[in-house]
Design a protein around this motif. Structure first.
Motif, PDB file in Angstrom:
ATOM      1  N   LEU A   1       0.827  -1.203   0.000  1.00 14.72           N
ATOM      2  CA  LEU A   1       0.000   0.000   0.000  1.00 14.72           C
ATOM      3  C   LEU A   1       0.865   1.257   0.000  1.00 14.72           C
ATOM      4  O   LEU A   1       0.585   2.216  -0.733  1.00 14.72           O
ATOM      5  CB  LEU A   1      -0.904  -0.027   1.236  1.00 14.72           C
ATOM      6  N   ALA A   2       1.929   1.266   0.817  1.00 10.89           N
ATOM      7  CA  ALA A   2       2.824   2.422   0.857  1.00 10.89           C
ATOM      8  C   ALA A   2       3.470   2.657  -0.499  1.00 10.89           C
ATOM      9  O   ALA A   2       3.626   3.804  -0.942  1.00 10.89           O
ATOM     10  CB  ALA A   2       3.893   2.215   1.939  1.00 10.89           C
ATOM     11  N   LEU A   3       3.860   1.583  -1.186  1.00 16.73           N
ATOM     12  CA  LEU A   3       4.453   1.722  -2.518  1.00 16.73           C
ATOM     13  C   LEU A   3       3.432   2.264  -3.516  1.00 16.73           C
ATOM     14  O   LEU A   3       3.748   3.150  -4.322  1.00 16.73           O
ATOM     15  CB  LEU A   3       4.992   0.367  -3.000  1.00 16.73           C
ATOM     16  N   LEU A   4       2.214   1.753  -3.464  1.00 15.52           N
ATOM     17  CA  LEU A   4       1.177   2.218  -4.388  1.00 15.52           C
ATOM     18  C   LEU A   4       0.777   3.661  -4.092  1.00 15.52           C
ATOM     19  O   LEU A   4       0.404   4.407  -5.004  1.00 15.52           O
ATOM     20  CB  LEU A   4      -0.051   1.310  -4.303  1.00 15.52           C
ATOM     21  N   PHE A   5       0.875   4.053  -2.822  1.00 20.60           N
ATOM     22  CA  PHE A   5       0.534   5.424  -2.460  1.00 20.60           C
ATOM     23  C   PHE A   5       1.515   6.433  -3.061  1.00 20.60           C
ATOM     24  O   PHE A   5       1.223   7.628  -3.084  1.00 20.60           O
ATOM     25  CB  PHE A   5       0.508   5.579  -0.934  1.00 20.60           C
ATOM     26  N   LEU A   6       2.666   5.959  -3.520  1.00 21.40           N
ATOM     27  CA  LEU A   6       3.623   6.860  -4.176  1.00 21.40           C
ATOM     28  C   LEU A   6       3.167   7.242  -5.580  1.00 21.40           C
ATOM     29  O   LEU A   6       3.654   8.209  -6.158  1.00 21.40           O
ATOM     30  CB  LEU A   6       5.002   6.194  -4.249  1.00 21.40           C
ATOM     31  N   ILE A   7       2.233   6.477  -6.145  1.00 21.38           N
ATOM     32  CA  ILE A   7       1.686   6.786  -7.470  1.00 21.38           C
ATOM     33  C   ILE A   7       0.642   7.882  -7.308  1.00 21.38           C
ATOM     34  O   ILE A   7      -0.257   7.757  -6.476  1.00 21.38           O
ATOM     35  CB  ILE A   7       1.042   5.538  -8.113  1.00 21.38           C
ATOM     36  N   PRO A   8       0.748   8.961  -8.087  1.00 19.32           N
ATOM     37  CA  PRO A   8      -0.234  10.042  -7.948  1.00 19.32           C
ATOM     38  C   PRO A   8      -1.674   9.530  -8.062  1.00 19.32           C
ATOM     39  O   PRO A   8      -2.005   8.756  -8.956  1.00 19.32           O
ATOM     40  CB  PRO A   8       0.114  10.979  -9.115  1.00 19.32           C
ATOM     41  N   LEU A   9      -2.499   9.970  -7.128  1.00 21.14           N
ATOM     42  CA  LEU A   9      -3.934   9.658  -7.042  1.00 21.14           C
ATOM     43  C   LEU A   9      -4.243   8.218  -6.629  1.00 21.14           C
ATOM     44  O   LEU A   9      -5.397   7.900  -6.345  1.00 21.14           O
ATOM     45  CB  LEU A   9      -4.655   9.957  -8.363  1.00 21.14           C
ATOM     46  N   ALA A  10      -3.226   7.344  -6.577  1.00 14.59           N
ATOM     47  CA  ALA A  10      -3.501   5.954  -6.183  1.00 14.59           C
ATOM     48  C   ALA A  10      -4.059   5.900  -4.769  1.00 14.59           C
ATOM     49  O   ALA A  10      -4.978   5.116  -4.481  1.00 14.59           O
ATOM     50  CB  ALA A  10      -2.239   5.110  -6.295  1.00 14.59           C
ATOM     51  N   ALA A  11      -3.511   6.727  -3.869  1.00 20.47           N
ATOM     52  CA  ALA A  11      -3.978   6.714  -2.484  1.00 20.47           C
ATOM     53  C   ALA A  11      -5.453   7.062  -2.393  1.00 20.47           C
ATOM     54  O   ALA A  11      -6.179   6.526  -1.550  1.00 20.47           O
ATOM     55  CB  ALA A  11      -3.156   7.696  -1.648  1.00 20.47           C
ATOM     56  N   VAL A  12      -5.910   7.948  -3.270  1.00 21.89           N
ATOM     57  CA  VAL A  12      -7.305   8.368  -3.240  1.00 21.89           C
ATOM     58  C   VAL A  12      -8.224   7.185  -3.531  1.00 21.89           C
ATOM     59  O   VAL A  12      -9.193   6.917  -2.812  1.00 21.89           O
ATOM     60  CB  VAL A  12      -7.551   9.504  -4.261  1.00 21.89           C
ATOM     61  N   PHE A  13      -7.910   6.454  -4.600  1.00 20.49           N
ATOM     62  CA  PHE A  13      -8.805   5.392  -5.046  1.00 20.49           C
ATOM     63  C   PHE A  13      -8.630   4.095  -4.248  1.00 20.49           C
ATOM     64  O   PHE A  13      -9.544   3.270  -4.204  1.00 20.49           O
ATOM     65  CB  PHE A  13      -8.594   5.129  -6.536  1.00 20.49           C
ATOM     66  N   LEU A  14      -7.476   3.917  -3.624  1.00 17.65           N
ATOM     67  CA  LEU A  14      -7.236   2.698  -2.856  1.00 17.65           C
ATOM     68  C   LEU A  14      -7.650   2.816  -1.396  1.00 17.65           C
ATOM     69  O   LEU A  14      -7.755   1.802  -0.708  1.00 17.65           O
ATOM     70  CB  LEU A  14      -5.748   2.322  -2.922  1.00 17.65           C
ATOM     71  N   MET A  15      -7.893   4.039  -0.909  1.00 16.82           N
ATOM     72  CA  MET A  15      -8.158   4.219   0.513  1.00 16.82           C
ATOM     73  C   MET A  15      -9.384   3.451   1.001  1.00 16.82           C
ATOM     74  O   MET A  15      -9.316   2.775   2.055  1.00 16.82           O
ATOM     75  CB  MET A  15      -8.292   5.709   0.843  1.00 16.82           C
ATOM     76  N   PRO A  16     -10.529   3.495   0.316  1.00 17.33           N
ATOM     77  CA  PRO A  16     -11.675   2.720   0.831  1.00 17.33           C
ATOM     78  C   PRO A  16     -11.374   1.225   0.931  1.00 17.33           C
ATOM     79  O   PRO A  16     -11.716   0.578   1.930  1.00 17.33           O
ATOM     80  CB  PRO A  16     -12.780   3.008  -0.199  1.00 17.33           C
ATOM     81  N   GLY A  17     -10.724   0.666  -0.101  1.00 13.28           N
ATOM     82  CA  GLY A  17     -10.363  -0.747  -0.045  1.00 13.28           C
ATOM     83  C   GLY A  17      -9.335  -1.033   1.034  1.00 13.28           C
ATOM     84  O   GLY A  17      -9.327  -2.119   1.622  1.00 13.28           O
ATOM     85  N   ALA A  18      -8.464  -0.064   1.303  1.00 12.77           N
ATOM     86  CA  ALA A  18      -7.466  -0.237   2.358  1.00 12.77           C
ATOM     87  C   ALA A  18      -8.149  -0.313   3.725  1.00 12.77           C
ATOM     88  O   ALA A  18      -7.772  -1.126   4.578  1.00 12.77           O
ATOM     89  CB  ALA A  18      -6.461   0.908   2.328  1.00 12.77           C
ATOM     90  N   VAL A  19      -9.171   0.518   3.953  1.00 11.86           N
ATOM     91  CA  VAL A  19      -9.918   0.463   5.208  1.00 11.86           C
ATOM     92  C   VAL A  19     -10.640  -0.883   5.322  1.00 11.86           C
ATOM     93  O   VAL A  19     -10.638  -1.520   6.386  1.00 11.86           O
ATOM     94  CB  VAL A  19     -10.925   1.628   5.291  1.00 11.86           C
ATOM     95  N   ALA A  20     -11.238  -1.328   4.217  1.00 13.76           N
ATOM     96  CA  ALA A  20     -11.942  -2.620   4.230  1.00 13.76           C
ATOM     97  C   ALA A  20     -10.974  -3.767   4.509  1.00 13.76           C
ATOM     98  O   ALA A  20     -11.257  -4.655   5.324  1.00 13.76           O
ATOM     99  CB  ALA A  20     -12.650  -2.840   2.893  1.00 13.76           C
ATOM    100  N   GLY A  21      -9.820  -3.759   3.846  1.00 14.83           N
ATOM    101  CA  GLY A  21      -8.843  -4.829   4.055  1.00 14.83           C
ATOM    102  C   GLY A  21      -8.275  -4.824   5.454  1.00 14.83           C
ATOM    103  O   GLY A  21      -8.075  -5.891   6.060  1.00 14.83           O
ATOM    104  N   ALA A  22      -7.999  -3.641   5.997  1.00 10.60           N
ATOM    105  CA  ALA A  22      -7.474  -3.558   7.368  1.00 10.60           C
ATOM    106  C   ALA A  22      -8.516  -4.039   8.378  1.00 10.60           C
ATOM    107  O   ALA A  22      -8.164  -4.615   9.409  1.00 10.60           O
ATOM    108  CB  ALA A  22      -7.055  -2.129   7.680  1.00 10.60           C
ATOM    109  N   THR A  23      -9.790  -3.826   8.076  1.00  9.59           N
ATOM    110  CA  THR A  23     -10.851  -4.332   8.951  1.00  9.59           C
ATOM    111  C   THR A  23     -10.855  -5.856   8.958  1.00  9.59           C
ATOM    112  O   THR A  23     -10.964  -6.491  10.015  1.00  9.59           O
ATOM    113  CB  THR A  23     -12.214  -3.801   8.483  1.00  9.59           C
ATOM    114  N   LEU A  24     -10.713  -6.457   7.775  1.00  6.59           N
ATOM    115  CA  LEU A  24     -10.651  -7.917   7.688  1.00  6.59           C
ATOM    116  C   LEU A  24      -9.415  -8.452   8.413  1.00  6.59           C
ATOM    117  O   LEU A  24      -9.466  -9.477   9.090  1.00  6.59           O
ATOM    118  CB  LEU A  24     -10.647  -8.355   6.226  1.00  6.59           C
ATOM    119  N   LEU A  25      -8.288  -7.749   8.257  1.00 10.20           N
ATOM    120  CA  LEU A  25      -7.065  -8.150   8.956  1.00 10.20           C
ATOM    121  C   LEU A  25      -7.260  -8.061  10.470  1.00 10.20           C
ATOM    122  O   LEU A  25      -6.863  -8.973  11.218  1.00 10.20           O
ATOM    123  CB  LEU A  25      -5.906  -7.255   8.519  1.00 10.20           C
TER     124      LEU A  25
END
Length: 269
Positions: free
Chosen positions: A232-256
């Motif tokens: 996730l940290a690597l993908l967040f280095l891509i412009p705008l990737a953090a914006v579109f990945l954030m909801p899925g990141a919250v969902a995945g961290a909840t499952l974790l």
């Protein structure tokens, strides 16, 4: 928090046999992105806080990049009388270190600031993920203003802990060649760990874990935390990737978080 939905027959996702440590963390990262694709309701609303944070951070990083040479000259006045070649080389290294430190600081704080801005959106999303696989832990009953205050305080604590790593990494980045190779690698690992700790805060807070206990849990399962957070940290280095990945990141961290700290079973009626 939305009311729990009826519990379906399907169990929550869990890593396949043989997937442990880093691979298990990566599994939950993928499952979170998959969850939001399959449940698009509310996804667009969860993009708004990340868009706001992205715009603020982009402006700040651009200013830092354009002013890096001036900052390098300001912190190295002793090099004014050096040969121009050595002076330029030193200030390029220092300028790169400043930009690298800015990127690391952005990676460490982007999630905390986004989650603070979008706290109601992401808390609702996390609760919906939990409700899809079982009862949602009630969590502490507090008014929204108090929840935001506690979130801000815990985010500052996370930032302080991350800063204890970021400062040495900044000075490591000043070491020619070796430091400029090691500092970004270690910086991504640190950012990934704290990303996982921040993103799992909703689910773990509902289980009654304060911020220090959450960090202890992440340290106890460091490989899973890194397996989830480093990609996730690597993908967040891509412009705008953090914006579109954030909801899925919250969902995945909840499952974790559900996997690392299952909620107690509700009492029998």
């Amino acid at each position: 928090m939305p009311p729990p939905v009826p519990v379906p027959a399907s169990p929550a996702p869990s890593p396949p046999p043989g997937r442990r440590g880093y691979a298990a963390g990566l599994f939950f990262f993928g499952q979170g992105q998959r969850w939001v694709v399959r449940h698009p309701a509310g996804y667009a609303r969860c993009l708004i806080p990340a868009l706001i944070t992205f715009a603020l951070y982009t402006a700040a990083l651009l200013v830092l990049a354009f002013r890096a040479d001036n900052l390098a000259a300001w912190v190295t006045p002793f090099a004014d009388d050096w040969d121009s070649g050595w002076r330029t080389a030193l200030r390029i290294v220092v300028g790169i270190a400043f930009v690298g430190a800015g990127l690391l600081l952005a990676a460490l704080t982007f999630t905390a600031v986004t989650l603070l801005i979008g706290d109601p959106f992401y808390d609702t999303l996390s609760a919906r993920v939990e409700a899809a696989y079982g009862p949602v832990p009630a969590g502490p009953d507090r008014p929204l203003w108090r929840e935001l205050l506690i979130s801000a305080r815990e985010s500052l604590y996370m930032f302080w802990r991350a800063l204890l790593f970021a400062v040495p990494l900044f000075f490591l980045g000043l070491v020619p060649f070796a430091g400029q190779l090691l500092a970004p690698v270690l910086g991504i690992a640190v950012a990934g760990f704290f990303l996982t700790a921040e993103l799992s805060s909703y689910a773990l807070s509902r289980r009654g874990l304060p911020v220090r206990a959450r960090l202890r849990l992440m340290r106890a399962h460091r490989k899973r935390a890194l397996g989830f957070g480093v990609p996730l940290a690597l993908l967040f280095l891509i412009p705008l990737a953090a914006v579109f990945l954030m909801p899925g990141a919250v969902a995945g961290a909840t499952l974790l978080a559900r996997d690392l700290h299952p909620a107690p079973a509700p009492p029998a009626a």
